[in-house]
Design a protein around this motif. Structure first.
Motif, PDB file in Angstrom:
ATOM      1  N   GLY A   1       0.783  -1.220   0.000  1.00  0.00           N
ATOM      2  CA  GLY A   1       0.000   0.000   0.000  1.00  0.00           C
ATOM      3  C   GLY A   1       0.817   1.274   0.000  1.00  0.00           C
ATOM      4  N   GLU A   2       2.135   1.133  -0.061  1.00  0.00           N
ATOM      5  CA  GLU A   2       3.004   2.320   0.013  1.00  0.00           C
ATOM      6  C   GLU A   2       3.950   2.449  -1.174  1.00  0.00           C
ATOM      7  OE1 GLU A   2       3.231   2.350   4.923  1.00  0.00           O
ATOM      8  OE2 GLU A   2       5.047   2.220   3.723  1.00  0.00           O
ATOM      9  N   SER A   3       4.501   1.365  -1.637  1.00  0.00           N
ATOM     10  CA  SER A   3       5.482   1.420  -2.718  1.00  0.00           C
ATOM     11  C   SER A   3       4.776   1.643  -4.045  1.00  0.00           C
ATOM     12  CB  SER A   3       6.271   0.112  -2.761  1.00  0.00           C
ATOM     13  OG  SER A   3       6.918  -0.126  -1.530  1.00  0.00           O
ATOM     14  N   THR A   4       5.160   2.728  -4.706  1.00  0.00           N
ATOM     15  CA  THR A   4       4.502   3.076  -5.964  1.00  0.00           C
ATOM     16  C   THR A   4       5.522   3.291  -7.072  1.00  0.00           C
ATOM     17  OG1 THR A   4       4.537   5.431  -5.408  1.00  0.00           O
ATOM     18  CG2 THR A   4       2.563   4.195  -4.804  1.00  0.00           C
ATOM     19  N   ASN A   5       5.026   3.246  -8.274  1.00  0.00           N
ATOM     20  CA  ASN A   5       5.839   3.517  -9.450  1.00  0.00           C
ATOM     21  C   ASN A   5       4.946   4.161 -10.498  1.00  0.00           C
ATOM     22  OD1 ASN A   5       6.936   2.420 -12.313  1.00  0.00           O
ATOM     23  ND2 ASN A   5       8.621   2.676 -10.871  1.00  0.00           N
ATOM     24  N   TYR A   6       5.470   5.186 -11.160  1.00  0.00           N
ATOM     25  CA  TYR A   6       4.708   5.885 -12.186  1.00  0.00           C
ATOM     26  C   TYR A   6       5.544   6.016 -13.462  1.00  0.00           C
ATOM     27  CZ  TYR A   6       1.587   7.425  -8.417  1.00  0.00           C
ATOM     28  OH  TYR A   6       0.708   7.461  -7.371  1.00  0.00           O
ATOM     29  N   ALA A   7       4.859   6.012 -14.586  1.00  0.00           N
ATOM     30  CA  ALA A   7       5.533   6.344 -15.841  1.00  0.00           C
ATOM     31  C   ALA A   7       6.010   7.788 -15.765  1.00  0.00           C
ATOM     32  CB  ALA A   7       4.576   6.160 -17.011  1.00  0.00           C
ATOM     33  N   ASP A   8       7.152   8.068 -16.370  1.00  0.00           N
ATOM     34  CA  ASP A   8       7.703   9.425 -16.321  1.00  0.00           C
ATOM     35  C   ASP A   8       6.709  10.455 -16.857  1.00  0.00           C
ATOM     36  OD1 ASP A   8      11.134   8.465 -17.150  1.00  0.00           O
ATOM     37  OD2 ASP A   8      10.065   8.514 -15.231  1.00  0.00           O
ATOM     38  N   SER A   9       5.915  10.053 -17.831  1.00  0.00           N
ATOM     39  CA  SER A   9       5.002  10.987 -18.483  1.00  0.00           C
ATOM     40  C   SER A   9       3.856  11.433 -17.576  1.00  0.00           C
ATOM     41  CB  SER A   9       4.431  10.354 -19.757  1.00  0.00           C
ATOM     42  OG  SER A   9       3.767   9.136 -19.449  1.00  0.00           O
ATOM     43  N   VAL A  10       3.627  10.718 -16.465  1.00  0.00           N
ATOM     44  CA  VAL A  10       2.498  11.076 -15.597  1.00  0.00           C
ATOM     45  C   VAL A  10       2.927  11.458 -14.187  1.00  0.00           C
ATOM     46  CG1 VAL A  10       1.038   9.504 -16.920  1.00  0.00           C
ATOM     47  CG2 VAL A  10       1.984   8.753 -14.722  1.00  0.00           C
ATOM     48  N   LYS A  11       4.208  11.374 -13.899  1.00  0.00           N
ATOM     49  CA  LYS A  11       4.690  11.705 -12.550  1.00  0.00           C
ATOM     50  C   LYS A  11       4.311  13.128 -12.178  1.00  0.00           C
ATOM     51  CE  LYS A  11       8.619   8.549 -12.184  1.00  0.00           C
ATOM     52  NZ  LYS A  11      10.098   8.419 -12.171  1.00  0.00           N
ATOM     53  N   GLY A  12       3.813  13.270 -10.960  1.00  0.00           N
ATOM     54  CA  GLY A  12       3.412  14.577 -10.472  1.00  0.00           C
ATOM     55  C   GLY A  12       2.005  14.983 -10.864  1.00  0.00           C
ATOM     56  N   ARG A  13       1.399  14.210 -11.760  1.00  0.00           N
ATOM     57  CA  ARG A  13       0.033  14.532 -12.204  1.00  0.00           C
ATOM     58  C   ARG A  13      -0.978  13.435 -11.831  1.00  0.00           C
ATOM     59  NH1 ARG A  13      -1.078  14.744 -17.442  1.00  0.00           N
ATOM     60  NH2 ARG A  13       0.568  13.300 -18.096  1.00  0.00           N
ATOM     61  N   PHE A  14      -0.521  12.190 -11.812  1.00  0.00           N
ATOM     62  CA  PHE A  14      -1.405  11.060 -11.506  1.00  0.00           C
ATOM     63  C   PHE A  14      -1.067  10.511 -10.128  1.00  0.00           C
ATOM     64  CE2 PHE A  14      -2.403   9.442 -16.091  1.00  0.00           C
ATOM     65  CZ  PHE A  14      -2.748  10.729 -16.463  1.00  0.00           C
ATOM     66  N   THR A  15      -2.097  10.036  -9.436  1.00  0.00           N
ATOM     67  CA  THR A  15      -1.906   9.413  -8.125  1.00  0.00           C
ATOM     68  C   THR A  15      -2.745   8.147  -8.036  1.00  0.00           C
ATOM     69  OG1 THR A  15      -1.555  11.576  -7.087  1.00  0.00           O
ATOM     70  CG2 THR A  15      -2.023   9.726  -5.632  1.00  0.00           C
ATOM     71  N   ILE A  16      -2.085   7.062  -7.688  1.00  0.00           N
ATOM     72  CA  ILE A  16      -2.785   5.797  -7.520  1.00  0.00           C
ATOM     73  C   ILE A  16      -3.026   5.555  -6.038  1.00  0.00           C
ATOM     74  CG2 ILE A  16      -0.631   4.468  -7.449  1.00  0.00           C
ATOM     75  CD1 ILE A  16      -2.128   2.175  -8.851  1.00  0.00           C
ATOM     76  N   SER A  17      -4.168   4.955  -5.734  1.00  0.00           N
ATOM     77  CA  SER A  17      -4.465   4.613  -4.345  1.00  0.00           C
ATOM     78  C   SER A  17      -5.337   3.365  -4.320  1.00  0.00           C
ATOM     79  CB  SER A  17      -5.158   5.772  -3.633  1.00  0.00           C
ATOM     80  OG  SER A  17      -6.386   6.085  -4.259  1.00  0.00           O
ATOM     81  N   ARG A  18      -5.471   2.810  -3.132  1.00  0.00           N
ATOM     82  CA  ARG A  18      -6.293   1.612  -2.983  1.00  0.00           C
ATOM     83  C   ARG A  18      -7.127   1.731  -1.720  1.00  0.00           C
ATOM     84  NH1 ARG A  18      -2.007  -2.759  -3.174  1.00  0.00           N
ATOM     85  NH2 ARG A  18      -3.769  -4.188  -2.999  1.00  0.00           N
ATOM     86  N   ASP A  19      -8.278   1.101  -1.759  1.00  0.00           N
ATOM     87  CA  ASP A  19      -9.133   1.001  -0.582  1.00  0.00           C
ATOM     88  C   ASP A  19      -9.426  -0.480  -0.399  1.00  0.00           C
ATOM     89  OD1 ASP A  19     -11.219   0.871   1.265  1.00  0.00           O
ATOM     90  OD2 ASP A  19     -12.103   2.737   0.597  1.00  0.00           O
ATOM     91  N   ASN A  20      -8.657  -1.113   0.462  1.00  0.00           N
ATOM     92  CA  ASN A  20      -8.796  -2.560   0.619  1.00  0.00           C
ATOM     93  C   ASN A  20     -10.166  -2.957   1.154  1.00  0.00           C
ATOM     94  OD1 ASN A  20      -6.219  -3.177  -0.341  1.00  0.00           O
ATOM     95  ND2 ASN A  20      -5.285  -2.968   1.678  1.00  0.00           N
ATOM     96  N   ALA A  21     -10.729  -2.117   2.025  1.00  0.00           N
ATOM     97  CA  ALA A  21     -12.031  -2.438   2.599  1.00  0.00           C
ATOM     98  C   ALA A  21     -13.109  -2.498   1.523  1.00  0.00           C
ATOM     99  CB  ALA A  21     -12.399  -1.419   3.671  1.00  0.00           C
ATOM    100  N   LYS A  22     -12.952  -1.650   0.515  1.00  0.00           N
ATOM    101  CA  LYS A  22     -13.937  -1.600  -0.559  1.00  0.00           C
ATOM    102  C   LYS A  22     -13.490  -2.367  -1.794  1.00  0.00           C
ATOM    103  CE  LYS A  22     -15.815   2.876   0.851  1.00  0.00           C
ATOM    104  NZ  LYS A  22     -16.088   4.278   0.427  1.00  0.00           N
ATOM    105  N   SER A  23     -12.293  -2.945  -1.714  1.00  0.00           N
ATOM    106  CA  SER A  23     -11.733  -3.663  -2.862  1.00  0.00           C
ATOM    107  C   SER A  23     -11.772  -2.819  -4.125  1.00  0.00           C
ATOM    108  CB  SER A  23     -12.475  -4.991  -3.092  1.00  0.00           C
ATOM    109  OG  SER A  23     -12.136  -5.925  -2.107  1.00  0.00           O
ATOM    110  N   THR A  24     -11.303  -1.599  -3.998  1.00  0.00           N
ATOM    111  CA  THR A  24     -11.242  -0.717  -5.157  1.00  0.00           C
ATOM    112  C   THR A  24      -9.865  -0.093  -5.265  1.00  0.00           C
ATOM    113  OG1 THR A  24     -12.045   1.175  -3.895  1.00  0.00           O
ATOM    114  CG2 THR A  24     -13.690  -0.125  -5.069  1.00  0.00           C
TER     115      THR A  24
END
Length: 124
Positions: free
Chosen positions: A55-78
């Motif tokens: 839930g902490e280690s992330t990786n982004y394509a260079d083209s989207v760094k600083g603009r896109f953010t990924i997250s997860r909600d395990n309780a909601k499985s989303t």
């Protein structure tokens, strides 16, 4: 068998924002690496982001760094992909994916589970 369904795509003007959501059924996302891919017409599919099962280690394509953010909600499985400052080159079909591998990036790995895709179009 994990099943993934995306939502939230659409048409947005350059500079705008969209939030993609991916709902899982048939299991939870808690122990999976999750992430997003996209494919533009005439181009190869590319990995956009990856979030490890911790839930902490992330990786982004260079083209989207600083603009896109990924997250997860395990309780909601989303999983979510917040996309800001969108550009026309962000246009494409976006797919969520999940894999049980202990990874934080998709390099050399074909995720086991895929959603059906949601279209994102950035245009004025």
């Amino acid at each position: 068998q994990l099943q993934l369904v995306e939502s939230g795509g659409g048409l947005v003007q350059p500079g705008g924002s969209l939030r993609l959501s991916c709902a899982a059924s048939g299991g939870t996302l808690e122990h999976y690496a999750i992430g997003w891919f996209r494919q533009a017409p005439g181009k190869e599919r590319e990995g956009v982001s990856c979030l490890a099962s911790d839930g902490e280690s992330t990786n982004y394509a260079d083209s989207v760094k600083g603009r896109f953010t990924i997250s997860r909600d395990n309780a909601k499985s989303t999983m979510l992909l917040q996309m800001n400052s969108l550009k026309p080159e962000d246009t494409g079909m976006y797919y969520c994916a999940a894999d049980p591998a202990p990874t934080r990036n998709w390099k050399g790995l074909e995720p086991r589970y895929w959603g059906q895709g949601t279209q994102v179009t950035v245009s004025s």
